[in-house]
Design a protein around this motif. Structure first.
Motif, PDB file in Angstrom:
ATOM      1  N   THR A  58       0.862  -1.181   0.000  1.00 10.37           N
ATOM      2  CA  THR A  58       0.000   0.000   0.000  1.00 10.37           C
ATOM      3  C   THR A  58       0.897   1.229   0.000  1.00 10.37           C
ATOM      4  O   THR A  58       1.675   1.424   0.944  1.00 10.37           O
ATOM      5  CB  THR A  58      -0.908   0.041   1.238  1.00 10.37           C
ATOM      6  OG1 THR A  58      -1.736  -1.133   1.264  1.00 10.37           O
ATOM      7  CG2 THR A  58      -1.791   1.290   1.219  1.00 10.37           C
ATOM      8  N   THR A  75      -3.423   5.190   9.879  1.00  5.77           N
ATOM      9  CA  THR A  75      -4.224   4.243   9.101  1.00  5.77           C
ATOM     10  C   THR A  75      -3.493   2.915   8.935  1.00  5.77           C
ATOM     11  O   THR A  75      -4.080   1.840   9.105  1.00  5.77           O
ATOM     12  CB  THR A  75      -4.549   4.834   7.717  1.00  5.77           C
ATOM     13  OG1 THR A  75      -5.340   6.015   7.880  1.00  5.77           O
ATOM     14  CG2 THR A  75      -5.310   3.830   6.853  1.00  5.77           C
ATOM     15  N   LYS A  79      -4.581  -0.607  10.514  1.00  2.00           N
ATOM     16  CA  LYS A  79      -4.785  -1.721   9.590  1.00  2.00           C
ATOM     17  C   LYS A  79      -4.000  -2.951  10.035  1.00  2.00           C
ATOM     18  O   LYS A  79      -4.383  -4.085   9.741  1.00  2.00           O
ATOM     19  CB  LYS A  79      -4.357  -1.305   8.179  1.00  2.00           C
ATOM     20  CG  LYS A  79      -4.530  -2.378   7.114  1.00  2.00           C
ATOM     21  CD  LYS A  79      -4.005  -1.906   5.761  1.00  2.00           C
ATOM     22  CE  LYS A  79      -4.090  -3.016   4.726  1.00  2.00           C
ATOM     23  NZ  LYS A  79      -3.510  -2.609   3.418  1.00  2.00           N
TER      24      LYS A  79
END
Length: 314
Positions: A58, A75, A79
């Motif tokens: 990502t 984030t 995650k």
């Protein structure tokens, strides 16, 4: 260092293959400002190297804003990624986010960012050495006398160090003086900021300067364009910067460009080294000390000018 890492990886090849085939490693990558070529080069190299190993990746772009940067780190931590690589990040400002990553057992490797007690280490070149290479090259081209302009950026630790090293060099070589300085603000419109600031300085000091020092190549490209627009030719003055890359090499080789030299930082190699190290430590389970003993993994930079630029052109 790359050969050393390669040796470690070769020795653990079987266990790595088993681990990655069983469950793909999930890597998060945060680049502070992808509009900056150097940030993008690191992030893209990390992404390519990780995908070549079969990892899921990502890639996040903070677009040069700290709130976005912190939010993206949060984030990735929430995650629960398996590892994080940060390109040109801000470890001091992101202390809470990096502490949260460490608390969850998520290894973080930074590139050209500086270190933190919550990260494994930072991969970079020695900015003090890089700064000295650029400064001494510039002064040498001036025969250690005359006036220069400087284009600075204080918002990044690397460019800030480069400027401080220049000041130290100038303090010992007082026949070279600074006629004017523009300091770039940390803004999305940094190109306009540099263009406007340097255009004013060039007009004020027309015919008075022998050289220009820029803290990174992106600034130098803008200055080069301004000089060419004024009808100046290569050799009229010496323009030196730092970073390296295809555009810098093209300009150094171009008879119409005034860019004289850059100190080339191997950004792709830095990104590849981050992935190599993440595999050694996070996948193979080897200690950090098997990669580097201290908080920095240093790689070499090379000064590029007309004498060796052909070997860098593709």
């Amino acid at each position: 260092m790359k050969k050393y890492l390669a040796g470690l990886l070769a020795g653990a090849a079987l266990s790595v293959a088993t681990a990655t085939s069983a469950l793909a490693f999930d890597l998060g990558v945060v680049a502070f400002q992808m509009s900056a070529e150097t940030h993008a080069r690191v992030a893209n190299a990390v992404e390519a190297a990780a995908k070549a190993r079969g990892w899921s990746v990502t890639v996040l772009n903070s677009s040069g804003t700290m709130p976005t940067h912190l939010e993206q780190l949060e984030t990735l931590v929430q995650k629960g990624v398996d590892g994080i690589v940060v390109a040109m990040g801000k470890p001091v400002e992101a202390d809470a986010q990096l502490a949260a990553a460490k608390a969850k057992g998520i290894p973080v490797i930074t590139v050209m960012s500086g270190t933190s007690p919550h990260t494994l280490f930072d991969i970079q070149v020695n900015e003090y050495k890089v700064g000295a290479e650029a400064a001494l090259y510039l002064l040498g081209q001036l025969s250690y006398e005359g006036a220069i302009l400087t284009q600075r950026f204080e918002g990044n630790v690397g460019t800030r160090i480069r400027g401080k090293v220049l000041d130290v060099v100038l303090s010992e070589n007082t026949a070279v003086t600074i006629a004017g300085t523009h300091t770039m603000a940390r803004t999305k419109s940094w190109r306009d900021d540099v263009r406007n600031g340097m255009q004013a300085l060039l007009l004020q000091n027309q015919g008075k300067i022998k050289g220009i020092w820029a803290s990174f190549d992106g600034q130098a490209f803008i200055i080069d364009d301004l000089l060419q627009a004024q009808g100046m030719k290569k050799g009229d003055l010496t323009l030196v910067s730092i970073d390296g890359g295809p555009e810098a090499y093209r300009r150094i080789a171009d008879p119409a460009s005034l860019l004289s030299a850059t100190v080339s930082i191997p950004f792709e190699e830095l990104g590849n080294a981050a992935v190599d190290a993440m595999q050694v430590i996070a996948v193979s389970g080897k200690p950090k000390a098997s990669v580097v003993a201290g908080p920095y993994l240093f790689m070499d930079a090379v000064l590029v000018d007309a004498n060796n630029v052909k070997s860098f052109l593709k």
